[in-house]
Design an enzyme around this catalytic site. Sequence first.
Site, short mmCIF file in Angstrom:
data_model
loop_
_atom_site.label_atom_id
_atom_site.label_comp_id
_atom_site.label_asym_id
_atom_site.label_seq_id
_atom_site.Cartn_x
_atom_site.Cartn_y
_atom_site.Cartn_z
N ASN A 127 -14.77 23.14 22.98
CA ASN A 127 -14.79 21.68 23.15
C ASN A 127 -15.06 20.95 21.84
O ASN A 127 -15.31 21.57 20.80
CB ASN A 127 -15.83 21.31 24.22
CG ASN A 127 -15.39 20.13 25.06
OD1 ASN A 127 -14.85 19.16 24.55
ND2 ASN A 127 -15.61 20.23 26.36
N HIS A 157 -29.15 32.20 4.25
CA HIS A 157 -29.54 32.27 2.84
C HIS A 157 -30.87 33.02 2.73
O HIS A 157 -31.78 32.81 3.52
CB HIS A 157 -29.71 30.86 2.27
CG HIS A 157 -28.41 30.13 2.09
ND1 HIS A 157 -27.58 30.34 1.01
CD2 HIS A 157 -27.80 29.21 2.87
CE1 HIS A 157 -26.52 29.56 1.13
NE2 HIS A 157 -26.62 28.88 2.25
N GLY A 186 -23.08 22.51 26.16
CA GLY A 186 -23.01 21.57 25.05
C GLY A 186 -24.25 21.61 24.17
O GLY A 186 -25.38 21.72 24.65
N ALA A 204 -27.29 23.85 28.17
CA ALA A 204 -27.08 22.86 27.11
C ALA A 204 -28.33 22.73 26.24
O ALA A 204 -29.46 22.71 26.73
CB ALA A 204 -26.73 21.52 27.72
N LYS A 224 -34.54 31.66 26.45
CA LYS A 224 -35.13 32.73 27.24
C LYS A 224 -34.34 32.89 28.54
O LYS A 224 -33.84 31.91 29.10
CB LYS A 224 -36.59 32.43 27.56
CG LYS A 224 -37.49 32.38 26.33
CD LYS A 224 -38.94 32.12 26.73
CE LYS A 224 -39.83 32.12 25.48
NZ LYS A 224 -41.25 31.85 25.84
#
Length: 246
Positions: A127, A157, A186, A204, A224
Site C-alpha cells: 500500500n 549502522h 498500516g 497497525a 508481542k
Amino acid sequence: MLTEKIIRKLKGDPSYKFNDDYSDKEIFIVLIGRFWQLIRGFYKRVFFKQTNGLVFIGRSVSIKHAYRIKAGKNLILEDYVNINALSSDGINLGDNVTLARGCNLICTGVIAHKGIGISIGNNTGINAGAYIAGQGGVEIGNNVIIGPRVKIFSENHLFNDIDVNIKDQSVCRSKVTIASNCWIGGGVTILAGVNIGEGCVIAAGCVVTKTIEPYSVVAGIPGKVIKSRMPEDDKVINLKHAIAGL
C-alpha cells in the site's frame, strides 16, 4: 461484464468480480487510467532485465537500474513510486504485484556498501507510502497484504567506536523474511533480522523486533504475540511434532 472477463484472464483468477456499486462512469475512469499506465509500461519495460507480462506504470514513477529488475505478469506501479534496484540480486517481482502510490524500494543506501536486493512473491499488494530497504536482503512471500507506510529495514549502522563518527563506521546487515499469506497493518516497522512466519497478522503501528512464529497475531511496541490463529487441536499436534524432533 467484459471488463471482469479481461481482468480474470489477466490475473488468472476465474472468481474475480467487481463490486456492483460501481457505476459505468467510475469503471470507465479507472480503465482510462489503466490504459495510460499501460502505455507508459510498454516504454519502460524494455529497460527491465526480464518481464513476463503487462506492466502498468503511473505518473512520475522513478526507476533506477531497471536492468536489475525482473517482473512477472501484470506489474502495477502507481503514481510516484520510487525504485532503485542497484544491488547484487536486484529486485524480483512475481505475478500480479502492486506497489501503490509513493512506495519506495531501495536496495543500496551508502554507495560504498552495495546492497543485496528485494524479492516479492505472487499476488502481493503493497500500500501507499511503504518503504522497503533491501540492503541486507528482503524476501516477501505470496498473497501478502502490506498496509500503508510500512517500513522494512535490513541494515543498521554500527556505533561502537565513540571516537569515530557513526556515519563513518561500518554497517551490519541481516535479511528480513515475510512468509506467504501475511497481513502487515498500516504503519508497522519491521527491523533487520526479523522472520515473520506464514499466516501472521501484524497489528497497525507495531514495531517488530524479533522472529514471529507462523499464524501469530502480533501487536504493540515492541511487538508481542497476543494470540494464535491456529485451532487448539492444530497447536497440540504442532507441539507434539516439535517435541518429537528434539
